[in-house]
Scaffold this motif. Structure first.
Motif, short mmCIF file in Angstrom:
data_model
loop_
_atom_site.label_atom_id
_atom_site.label_comp_id
_atom_site.label_asym_id
_atom_site.label_seq_id
_atom_site.Cartn_x
_atom_site.Cartn_y
_atom_site.Cartn_z
N HIS A 18 9.09 2.30 21.48
CA HIS A 18 7.69 1.93 21.28
C HIS A 18 7.19 0.95 22.35
O HIS A 18 6.16 1.19 22.98
N ALA A 19 7.90 -0.14 22.53
CA ALA A 19 7.40 -1.17 23.46
C ALA A 19 7.54 -0.73 24.92
O ALA A 19 6.58 -0.80 25.69
N LEU A 20 8.73 -0.28 25.31
CA LEU A 20 8.96 0.05 26.72
C LEU A 20 8.08 1.21 27.17
O LEU A 20 7.57 1.21 28.29
N ARG A 21 7.87 2.20 26.32
CA ARG A 21 7.04 3.33 26.72
C ARG A 21 5.60 2.89 26.98
O ARG A 21 4.97 3.34 27.94
N ASN A 22 5.08 2.01 26.14
CA ASN A 22 3.71 1.55 26.33
C ASN A 22 3.58 0.54 27.46
O ASN A 22 2.47 0.31 27.96
N ALA A 23 4.69 -0.06 27.86
CA ALA A 23 4.67 -0.97 29.00
C ALA A 23 5.05 -0.26 30.28
O ALA A 23 5.20 -0.91 31.32
N GLY A 24 5.16 1.06 30.24
CA GLY A 24 5.77 1.79 31.35
C GLY A 24 4.92 1.98 32.58
O GLY A 24 5.45 2.18 33.67
N VAL A 25 3.58 1.93 32.47
CA VAL A 25 2.74 2.24 33.63
C VAL A 25 2.98 1.29 34.81
O VAL A 25 3.26 1.74 35.92
N PRO A 26 2.88 -0.02 34.63
CA PRO A 26 3.17 -0.90 35.78
C PRO A 26 4.62 -0.83 36.23
O PRO A 26 4.91 -0.98 37.43
N ILE A 27 5.54 -0.60 35.31
CA ILE A 27 6.95 -0.49 35.69
C ILE A 27 7.18 0.75 36.55
O ILE A 27 7.87 0.69 37.58
N LEU A 28 6.59 1.88 36.16
CA LEU A 28 6.71 3.10 36.95
C LEU A 28 6.11 2.92 38.33
O LEU A 28 6.62 3.45 39.33
N THR A 29 5.02 2.18 38.42
CA THR A 29 4.39 1.92 39.72
C THR A 29 5.34 1.19 40.66
O THR A 29 5.52 1.57 41.82
N VAL A 30 5.98 0.14 40.14
CA VAL A 30 6.89 -0.65 40.97
C VAL A 30 8.13 0.16 41.33
O VAL A 30 8.62 0.09 42.47
N ILE A 31 8.64 0.96 40.39
CA ILE A 31 9.82 1.78 40.68
C ILE A 31 9.51 2.81 41.77
O ILE A 31 10.28 2.98 42.72
N GLY A 32 8.38 3.49 41.63
CA GLY A 32 8.01 4.49 42.64
C GLY A 32 7.77 3.89 44.00
O GLY A 32 8.25 4.40 45.02
N THR A 33 7.02 2.79 44.04
CA THR A 33 6.78 2.12 45.31
C THR A 33 8.08 1.58 45.90
O THR A 33 8.30 1.64 47.11
N GLY A 34 8.95 1.09 45.03
CA GLY A 34 10.24 0.58 45.50
C GLY A 34 11.08 1.66 46.15
O GLY A 34 11.74 1.42 47.16
N PHE A 35 11.06 2.87 45.58
CA PHE A 35 11.83 3.96 46.18
C PHE A 35 11.29 4.30 47.57
O PHE A 35 12.07 4.51 48.51
N ALA A 36 9.97 4.35 47.70
CA ALA A 36 9.38 4.63 49.01
C ALA A 36 9.74 3.54 50.02
O ALA A 36 10.06 3.83 51.18
N LEU A 37 9.72 2.29 49.58
CA LEU A 37 10.08 1.19 50.47
C LEU A 37 11.56 1.24 50.84
O LEU A 37 11.93 0.87 51.96
N MET A 38 12.39 1.69 49.91
CA MET A 38 13.82 1.80 50.21
C MET A 38 14.05 2.80 51.34
O MET A 38 14.81 2.54 52.28
N VAL A 39 13.40 3.97 51.24
CA VAL A 39 13.60 5.00 52.25
C VAL A 39 13.12 4.53 53.62
O VAL A 39 13.75 4.78 54.65
N SER A 40 11.99 3.82 53.62
CA SER A 40 11.43 3.39 54.90
C SER A 40 11.99 2.05 55.39
O SER A 40 11.71 1.65 56.52
N GLY A 41 12.77 1.35 54.55
CA GLY A 41 13.25 0.04 54.93
C GLY A 41 14.76 -0.11 54.91
O GLY A 41 15.28 -1.18 54.58
N VAL A 42 15.46 0.95 55.24
CA VAL A 42 16.93 0.92 55.16
C VAL A 42 17.58 0.51 56.48
O VAL A 42 18.79 0.59 56.61
N VAL A 43 16.77 0.05 57.43
CA VAL A 43 17.31 -0.24 58.76
C VAL A 43 18.42 -1.27 58.70
O VAL A 43 19.51 -1.07 59.26
N VAL A 44 18.18 -2.38 58.01
CA VAL A 44 19.18 -3.46 57.96
C VAL A 44 20.44 -3.00 57.24
O VAL A 44 21.56 -3.22 57.72
N THR A 45 20.26 -2.35 56.09
CA THR A 45 21.43 -1.91 55.32
C THR A 45 22.25 -0.90 56.10
O THR A 45 23.49 -0.96 56.09
N GLU A 46 21.60 0.05 56.74
CA GLU A 46 22.34 1.04 57.53
C GLU A 46 23.07 0.40 58.70
O GLU A 46 24.16 0.84 59.07
N SER A 47 22.50 -0.65 59.26
CA SER A 47 23.16 -1.34 60.37
C SER A 47 24.39 -2.11 59.89
O SER A 47 25.44 -2.09 60.53
#
Length: 313
Positions: free
Chosen positions: A230-259
């Motif tokens: 009940h609670a997590l599902r209704n709180a999910g919109v901002p969480i999904l936003t951060v998770i999705g944006t975080g994945f995109a940032l991970m793909v584009s920001g892996v330079v340091v980790t790969e090095s």
């Protein structure tokens, strides 16, 4: 739902066209001549000019853009100015390590951060809540490469549980593939675990004050059911936003980790391309990153519609 998907997809097309134009103009108008870089310091003016003609750099910008976008629409990203190999082939060779690393990192992030945020909100003001918030501050404060070297020191050198560096393709065996992804994925996910845990906590605190949560508890529902269904599902919109944006940032920001972990992915490829002013490779990687952002935002919008049907209209 289908009409909503089509509307969002059509809205993404102008975005990609603007990105393509901006990337083309940014690299073409930047100081420096790629023909001179390819020819070398000892080349004559005639040799440099012949290279410019062969690359089409002597033509007007609008003609260059038309030819470039025409090839792009056919799936042709051109040829590397430095290695003289297909740009698509170069990206394909480096794509698996980067996507694998980003996917593993986002899995670790969701599995660790969301439960931590839910528990912290549930026990607001307790020792657990303070501990989660303190760890989040550390995750934001410590540079990624420091976390990477600490994990290598502890789990690879001292405990000898995992390999130090390198990458193995999935075709080489899942065991080798997975063991070499654990440390870099944990390193890359450290910042996003802190971010998503804090976002989950903040969203859950708002939802847990709602009347329907009190009603669910009054009906005798278990606390786990109340929190995660009940609670997590209704709180999910901002969480999904951060998770999705975080994945995109991970793909584009892996330079340091790969090095740090010596992973031959897209991050290292784009650094080499920028240093060499390899226009076709830079353009292709920027467009690939922009396209990934558009796709992820589209998936986030669809997840909104699935979570909250009111968003579809």
């Amino acid at each position: 739902m289908f009409a909503y998907f089509v509307r969002r997809l059509l809205a993404a097309i102008p975005v990609m066209l603007v990105v393509a134009l901006a990337v083309f103009l940014l690299l073409r108008l930047a100081p420096g001549d790629p023909a001179a870089i390819i020819a070398g310091d000892t080349a004559s003016a005639a040799q440099i000019e012949s290279i410019r003609v062969a690359l089409g750099l002597d033509q007007p910008l609008h003609t260059q853009f038309y030819l470039w976008i025409s090839r792009l629409l056919q799936g042709d990203f051109g040829t590397s100015l430095i290695s003289q190999t297909s740009v698509m082939g170069m990206i394909t060779q480096r794509l698996e390590p980067t996507i694998s690393l980003a996917l593993a990192a986002i899995v670790f992030t969701v599995l660790i951060a969301v439960p931590l945020g839910v528990i912290a909100a549930w026990r607001q003001g307790s020792f657990i809540d303070n501990l989660v918030m303190s760890v989040s501050v550390v995750g934001f404060s410590v540079p990624v490469f420091v976390i990477g070297y600490l994990l290598i020191q502890v789990f690879a050198i001292e405990l000898r549980w995992l390999p130090v560096q390198g990458y193995r393709h999935l075709a080489d065996g899942f065991g080798e593939f997975a063991s070499r992804l654990v440390l870099p994925a944990l390193t890359l996910s450290s910042v996003y675990i802190a971010l998503i845990a804090r976002m989950t906590r903040a969203s859950m605190l708002e939802v847990l004050k709602e009347d329907y949560i009190r009603t669910a508890r009054a009906k005798g529902l278990g606390e786990r059911l109340v929190l995660f269904r009940h609670a997590l599902r209704n709180a999910g919109v901002p969480i999904l936003t951060v998770i999705g944006t975080g994945f995109a940032l991970m793909v584009s920001g892996v330079v340091v980790t790969e090095s740090v972990f010596n992973i031959p992915g897209l991050g290292r490829l784009i650094v080499d391309a920028v240093l060499a002013r390899d226009y076709p490779v830079i353009q292709a990687l920027i467009l690939l990153t922009a396209g990934l952002y558009v796709i992820i935002n589209l998936l986030i919008d669809l997840s909104y519609a699935l979570t909250d049907p009111r968003i579809r209209y």
